[in-house]
Write an enzyme that holds these catalytic residues in place. Sequence first.
Site, mmCIF file in Angstrom:
data_model
loop_
_atom_site.group_PDB
_atom_site.id
_atom_site.type_symbol
_atom_site.label_atom_id
_atom_site.label_comp_id
_atom_site.label_asym_id
_atom_site.label_seq_id
_atom_site.Cartn_x
_atom_site.Cartn_y
_atom_site.Cartn_z
ATOM 1 N N ASP A 1 0.819 -1.213 0.000
ATOM 2 C CA ASP A 1 0.000 0.000 0.000
ATOM 3 C C ASP A 1 0.854 1.266 0.000
ATOM 4 O OD1 ASP A 1 -2.668 1.280 0.252
ATOM 5 O OD2 ASP A 1 -1.866 1.962 2.170
ATOM 6 N N HIS B 1 -6.635 6.159 2.736
ATOM 7 C CA HIS B 1 -6.889 7.255 1.800
ATOM 8 C C HIS B 1 -5.672 7.592 0.956
ATOM 9 C CE1 HIS B 1 -10.742 7.938 3.757
ATOM 10 N NE2 HIS B 1 -10.111 7.853 4.916
ATOM 11 N N ARG B 2 -4.675 6.693 0.956
ATOM 12 C CA ARG B 2 -3.538 6.925 0.071
ATOM 13 C C ARG B 2 -3.948 6.807 -1.393
ATOM 14 N NH1 ARG B 2 -0.284 3.526 3.732
ATOM 15 N NH2 ARG B 2 1.140 4.859 4.923
ATOM 16 N N ALA B 3 -4.884 5.894 -1.674
ATOM 17 C CA ALA B 3 -5.238 5.604 -3.065
ATOM 18 C C ALA B 3 -5.726 6.856 -3.790
ATOM 19 C CB ALA B 3 -6.298 4.507 -3.108
ATOM 20 N N PHE C 1 -2.673 9.133 -4.602
ATOM 21 C CA PHE C 1 -1.847 8.551 -5.664
ATOM 22 C C PHE C 1 -2.590 8.568 -6.999
ATOM 23 C CE2 PHE C 1 0.358 5.868 -2.217
ATOM 24 C CZ PHE C 1 1.372 6.798 -2.102
#
Length: 617
Positions: free
Chosen positions: A160, A241-243, A246
């Site tokens: 992730d 909430h990285r997605a 990115f």
Amino acid sequence: MQRMIFPLAAIVGQETVKRALLIAVVNPKAGGVLVAGEKGTAKSTLVRSLAEISGEARLIELPLNATEDMVFGGLDMQYALEQGKRRFLPGILARANNRLLYIDEINLLRQEFLGSLLDAAATGVYRVEREGISCLHAAACTLIGTMNPEEGTLSPQMIDRFGLYAAVSREKNETDRMEIMRRILAYEARPAEFCRQYAAANEAIKQQVTIARSLLQAIAVPEAMILLAAQMCAKAHSPGHRAELFLLEAARAIAALAGRTYLLPADLEEAACYVLPQRMRQEEQPLPPEPPEQNEPEQPDNQPPLPEPPTNQQEREQPAEQTVPPAGQPESGGSDQEKVADIDTTFPFIRMALALPQDRQERRGSGKRSLTRTDTKQGRYVRSGIPNGQVTDLAFDATLRAAAPYQKFRNTAQCAIAIEREDLRQKIREKRIGSTFLFVVDASGSMGARERMRAVKGAVCAMLQDAYQQRDQVGLIAFRRQTAEVLLPITRSVDLAQKCLRYLPTGGKTPLAEGLTAALRVLASRRQKDREMKPVLVLVTDGRANTTTTGGDGMADALKVAGKIHKTGVHSVVIDTESDFVKLGLARTVAREMGSVYYSLRELSEHNIMHIVKNLS
């Protein structure tokens, strides 16, 4: 002699990986790239070919055997010897600031080592606290990692941290495979001439990247695109909430590569192909209400409560099974009739990925599954430490660094450097060892319905194949009727486990509590012989505990034993075999009480990987 790099434009196919690498080169905020694929698919060649596109000085390669001081930096020994003072000597990570850092076979790095690298890449800085040095250094690098999943994978937490994920696969077209061979042979025969043939195409890619970098700052993210990114990630059930971040940064790079200063929905759709696949999760279904205690009061266990309507002709036409009458009964049908199901040989191979918490205990043994500290001299030297007693494995480099600052104050006599006892450092080594898997299989009558046991045997055999490859120890317990039986004590003979499983009959009620109690006894007995053991209990059941030797509530007794297993700290996995039209969710309840990782049999067959993590709270 100048090293000739295989041109990026000359690589046949692999367009998806090329695109992901260019996105990372254009926009470091896209989070780097993790390239995964089988052996011999040009993973390393693809990454190294970026040197010509991004500038050879911009690609820094991390050696697989690099130590902590080589990567993060440490004491400048020459300065310490000459001046008697400590000074920080930057390492590879400092040199990679504002550059690309390439890590080949990234899955073979130690987890805490890789975690520190990912933290530094994400924050842009890292702090070194060692050997009397305290230093903060910049490290805003873009990580690019390659790995072969056959040698082990990264934990979901580590994956992730990478913004982009690209899978490499072999070319299946015969024409493309022939062209690959032609180009490799031509490159090996005349490297300089071969590179000149693709110089113009490589220069075009380089110009595209240069222009895209200049356009990137002008690309704003409108509110509509933020909403679209949030909707995409929500539909994919992406954790955290990285997605979203990115996804937007990758879309900006895609727009810049297209020569635009504005975003289109198509940019986010393309970016989602690199950002979301490794983060997609199945939607978690709410747990059904607990069934009443009088559930299935008198119903035999080999009859499901409500039959699932057949969905196709194949389910209507069940293949014949070998029938074995119970001991002391004639060969005739009955509620306790036993059946021996075949093994489903079409069940896909299952890889068991362990992500268990490491402790400070030193272990011995052999295998390929997981890393552990060892007090032998066979493991890999990963760091040094102050010895606790006699030094048995001297860390020569660390000893010199510890002694260097004091040379101006010591009598060196005829020695180049004076070393005293307090300078001595012990090597800390790590090696791979196998794990111990104890399979506890439900062999009651309900498992024989709809060829369920055939699929269960196929799944367990698939896991046993993985255990054989990783040199693990295995044991097998089956429970049915009123008791649980240890079919195979813990051993390295996976072949014996498969034979025991092949001839395991099904029939009778479900003494789940007895099966779990037998597992506790086996593990306790084994732990007395091998205190270094870190076992994993794999329970395969539909959870319908309807009998117990105490004469009480079978489900309540099973949950009590499950709670005891959780308290012992044994890592466990529950594989739910329930496939009836009306699902009770009892196996999930057992998993929750036992602190286990939960999988359904169908989910396991679709994903082909079982992540075994630390016990859930």
